[in-house]
Design an enzyme around this catalytic site. Structure first.
Site, PDB file in Angstrom:
ATOM      1  N   ASN A  39      62.391  -9.475 -28.739  1.00 42.27           N
ATOM      2  CA  ASN A  39      61.632  -8.742 -29.003  1.00 42.27           C
ATOM      3  C   ASN A  39      60.522  -8.880 -29.552  1.00 42.27           C
ATOM      4  OD1 ASN A  39      62.904  -9.414 -31.303  1.00 42.27           O
ATOM      5  ND2 ASN A  39      63.243  -8.120 -32.348  1.00 42.27           N
TER       6      ASN A  39
ATOM      7  N   ASP B 234      67.919  -7.127 -27.892  1.00 42.54           N
ATOM      8  CA  ASP B 234      68.101  -6.613 -28.620  1.00 42.54           C
ATOM      9  C   ASP B 234      67.548  -6.288 -29.801  1.00 42.54           C
ATOM     10  OD1 ASP B 234      69.762  -7.539 -31.187  1.00 42.54           O
ATOM     11  OD2 ASP B 234      68.473  -9.063 -31.917  1.00 42.54           O
TER      12      ASP B 234
ATOM     13  N   HIS C   8      72.791  -5.118 -28.332  1.00 41.61           N
ATOM     14  CA  HIS C   8      72.983  -4.747 -29.222  1.00 41.61           C
ATOM     15  C   HIS C   8      73.165  -3.913 -29.294  1.00 41.61           C
ATOM     16  CE1 HIS C   8      70.262  -3.718 -33.261  1.00 41.61           C
ATOM     17  NE2 HIS C   8      70.744  -2.655 -33.080  1.00 41.61           N
TER      18      HIS C   8
ATOM     19  N   HIS D 187      75.899  -9.284 -32.953  1.00 43.22           N
ATOM     20  CA  HIS D 187      76.541  -8.690 -34.416  1.00 43.22           C
ATOM     21  C   HIS D 187      77.479  -7.841 -34.517  1.00 43.22           C
ATOM     22  CE1 HIS D 187      73.531  -6.114 -33.350  1.00 43.22           C
ATOM     23  NE2 HIS D 187      71.768  -7.658 -33.447  1.00 43.22           N
TER      24      HIS D 187
ATOM     25  N   ASP E 118      71.295 -13.890 -36.692  1.00 37.84           N
ATOM     26  CA  ASP E 118      70.080 -12.141 -37.047  1.00 37.84           C
ATOM     27  C   ASP E 118      68.936 -12.877 -37.577  1.00 37.84           C
ATOM     28  OD1 ASP E 118      68.953 -10.637 -36.218  1.00 37.84           O
ATOM     29  OD2 ASP E 118      70.404  -8.953 -36.820  1.00 37.84           O
TER      30      ASP E 118
HETATM   31 ZN   LIG Z   1      70.133  -7.029 -32.950  1.00 37.35          ZN
END
Ligand SMILES: [Zn+2]
Lengths: 307, 416
Positions: free
Chosen positions: B83, B140, B167, B220, B293
């Site tokens: 990202n 993500d 995600h 996560h 993360d």
């Molecule tokens: Zn994420």
């Protein structure tokens, strides 16, 4: 007391103290020249990121009656530069040598953040859905004026509790002063969790009204319709509006309150707002004296009250 | 010495980027000696989930600063999330990030985007990126919302020997939320994200995994419900893996009470019951990896109202100490979760994650489990300061990190 950020920071004793000091400022406000020199030489900034002329003028009038100097920063107009960060704005204001910031912001928690950044006192004049503590204080003062005390009073808070900073502050203050609070709202307008809230909940306004000493009607904002929280305003009014028919269910001495501004015909009928037991205009009138008390307790030297 | 084959006492001799010998009282005249007295020598840690912000957000982090933070945290390999701006959704951007990482003090691998621009509309050229060595794909920062598109992505990926990582967040249900929905969001007047927003997508992707037979990795995970779903999917024999982040086993939503955006993260900090469930799932083997993360944000971005601040926390320099200190697990299990298990998910087995044996790549970390230290945000190697652990006393720290035979961290200090 350094800041006024949330009602629970005051506790019952803190609220009582504000209400006691308010008594003397109500007297000051009734004088021909309603002004005392208590905060002469102090500078109070009103920093309003949301336009609320009513609240801002109430605070500024309070500061003026205490002889404080006032600076006004309102967004989106003028003084708050476009694109400037909150932190930069606050530090610029701090550099001007000020004593208190009265802040209104659309985001919950902004007064806490500002208090962590600067030395001046911070007064929360409404932050997002979180709190509006001076509104709760003036509401308590108004109820006490009419009923002597809040202890064991039954108070219904009706409407959009979920999105209401007034409701969060009022529930905390009413409960601290011993009142028995019932929230009346459709489930979509209640907070997702009421764990730790000193309240009971009802979805039946008709059943609640005959039993209460105070009905506190919250403002319903039109945008709630767009978020699939309610089918229509008409249906809301039919189920939860304080209509004339419903007002007749109230006890003779029950008070009708509203934080303003009202959507007449939606959450409250125009003729109900005008009833003898409606104290809505008294709430506004008490606002200045309560805010004088708050500023005085935060910034005053403890002298000069007699002026 | 600790690796997947067990724990033993030995000297390790490294030469030419490889482990040359493992044994008692090795003699190597003229060799540089790194003291490991009282320490554990382990395969370097592997992070499946690091936001390195380059290209596009270099004020928050660069590949170099992120890799340095990683090396100090004991990592010899990290997977950079896509990202960025532009997103890592083409061979060109993959190459750019790999080039930036070529001289970094940590092996920088790349996760590619599943969809073009991470916009959730069209498949990104996964084969083209896989040809450059990309083994993980994810959007993500967001989940792929369209079930049909996600199904196609899983089907397409199954021919490429790559893993899709999700995600998990149903955007319609999470819309507008800034913290976990519950007791604290209600009290604080902040719009919440219900646990179910995560769990819905976990359940959906398990169903798609069953439908397509492709493997899926869950990023996560933060709720008790998500972990129950994964446990059931694993029991049913589905090829799913899962990671959790240190903040989800160390912090709860009560931290948000002061509105400090350093505690804003997505998925949000959850309840104490969720924290307990994450710990239990780590202990039970439901979770395969601890991933950081690591999400740096420049100070000015985090000095904002809570609902305007971006979500994310630093993680690379604190993950190991938190895992050692907060999880009631033997150190071998902690290292499995931080090193060889994530190495396998990232497709790095053989290069990273050990075992430490003659001929293996010399990617190692030396952990002093007794070293006490205090997290000082200003002393972190990351370009950003947004750690939620500032001032916290931790125990356990990486003393040396060896990347392809080169000591990139010696005695708690980065060498480059
Ligand atoms: Zn994420």
């Amino acid at each position: 007391m350094k800041h006024l950020l949330a009602v629970n920071d005051l506790g019952a004793e803190g609220i009582e103290e504000v209400l006691r000091v308010t008594d003397s400022f109500v007297e000051v406000s009734s004088r021909a020249i309603p002004k005392v020199p208590a905060l002469r030489g102090k500078t109070v900034v009103s920093l309003f990121y949301e336009s609320s002329t009513r609240t801002r003028l109430s605070f500024e009038t309070a500061a003026r009656r205490l002889s404080a100097d006032i600076m006004t920063f309102t967004a989106p107009t003028s003084a708050i530069a476009k694109g400037e960060s909150l932190r930069d704005t606050v530090e610029t204001i701090q550099a001007m040598g000020i004593d208190a910031v009265v802040v209104r912001h659309g985001s919950a928690g902004v007064p806490q953040l500002i208090a962590s950044w600067i030395d001046a006192s911070v007064v929360n004049a409404g932050d997002g859905w979180h709190e509006h503590p001076t509104q709760a204080l003036l509401d308590c003062y108004t109820i006490r004026q009419r009923r002597g005390s809040l202890d064991a009073l039954r108070i219904a808070v009706v409407g959009d509790v979920k999105h209401s900073r007034v409701a969060r502050s009022d529930v905390a203050a009413f409960a601290l002063l011993g009142a028995d609070v019932t929230l009346v709202a459709p489930p979509t307008l209640l907070p997702p969790s009421l764990e730790g809230w000193p309240v009971t909940v009802s979805h039946d306004l008709d059943a609640v009204l005959p039993k209460v000493d105070v009905v506190y009607v919250l403002r319903l904002q039109n945008e709630r319709m767009k978020e699939a929280l309610l089918p229509s305003l008409r249906e809301y009014t039919a189920s939860y509006g304080l209509t004339r028919r419903r007002a007749d269910l109230l006890a003779d001495d029950a008070l009708v309150m509203h934080p303003g501004p009202m959507n007449r015909g939606v959450e409250i009928a125009a003729d109900v707002a005008a009833l003898e037991n409606s104290v809505i205009t008294t709430q506004v009138a008490n606002g200045v004296a309560v805010r004088m008390a708050v500023l005085y307790l935060l910034l005053g030297s403890g002298q000069d009250l007699a002026g | 010495m600790v690796d997947a084959t067990g724990t033993r006492r030995a000297d390790v001799l490294v030469a030419g980027g490889r482990v040359a010998a493992v044994g008692d009282d090795l003699d190597a005249p003229g060799a540089q000696v790194l003291d490991a007295g009282g320490c554990l020598v382990a395969p370097g840690l592997v992070d499946l989930h690091a936001h390195l912000r380059e290209p596009g957000r270099e004020e928050a982090e660069t590949v170099e600063t992120g890799a340095r933070a990683a090396a100090l945290g004991g990592y010899t390999a990290i997977v950079a999330m896509p990202n960025t701006e532009p997103a890592i959704d083409s061979a060109a951007v993959v190459r750019q990030v790999l080039d930036l990482g070529a001289t970094a003090p940590c092996d920088v691998r790349v996760a590619g985007a599943i969809t073009v621009g991470r916009a959730g509309k069209a498949l990104a050229p996964m084969a083209e990126m896989a040809a450059l060595g990309v083994r993980l794909f994810t959007d993500d920062g967001a989940g792929v919302q369209d079930a049909r598109l996600m199904r196609r992505a899983l089907e397409y990926a199954s021919a490429l020997d790559v893993t899709l990582a999700q995600h998990c967040e149903d955007e319609a249900l999470a819309a507008g939320g800034h913290m976990h929905e519950g007791e604290w969001s209600s009290r604080l007047g902040l719009p919440g994200i219900p646990a179910e927003a995560e769990e819905l997508m976990v359940a959906r992707d398990i169903a798609l995994c069953r439908l397509t037979g492709a493997r899926a990795h869950f990023l996560h995970l933060s709720t008790a419900g998500s972990l129950e779903l994964v446990a059931a999917a694993k029991a049913a024999g589905l090829p799913v893996t899962a990671e959790v982040a240190p903040h989800h086993f160390t912090l709860t939503h009560a931290e948000v009470a002061g509105y400090d955006p350093v505690y804003k993260v997505n998925p949000p900090l959850r309840t104490a019951a969720d924290v307990a469930a994450v710990k239990a799932a780590l202990a039970a083997g439901v979770v395969d990896a601890i991933a950081t993360d690591h999400a740096p944000h420049a100070p000015e971005a985090k000095e904002a109202p809570f609902d305007q601040a971006p979500p994310g926390m630093l993680g690379l320099e604190t993950a190991l100490a938190l895992a050692l200190g907060e999880l009631d697990l033997p150190v071998e299990r902690v290292l499995a979760l931080l090193s060889w298990q994530p190495a396998a998910i990232a497709g790095l087995a053989g290069e990273h994650g050990g075992p430490i044996a003659e001929g293996a790549a010399a990617n190692l970390c030396v952990v002093d489990p007794a070293a006490a230290w205090v997290v000082e945000p200003d002393l972190l190697a990351s370009r950003s300061r947004n750690t939620p652990y500032g001032g916290r006393k931790l125990r356990g720290r990486v003393r040396h990190t060896i990347l392809r035979g080169e000591p990139v961290v010696i005695d708690f200090e980065a060498q480059r």
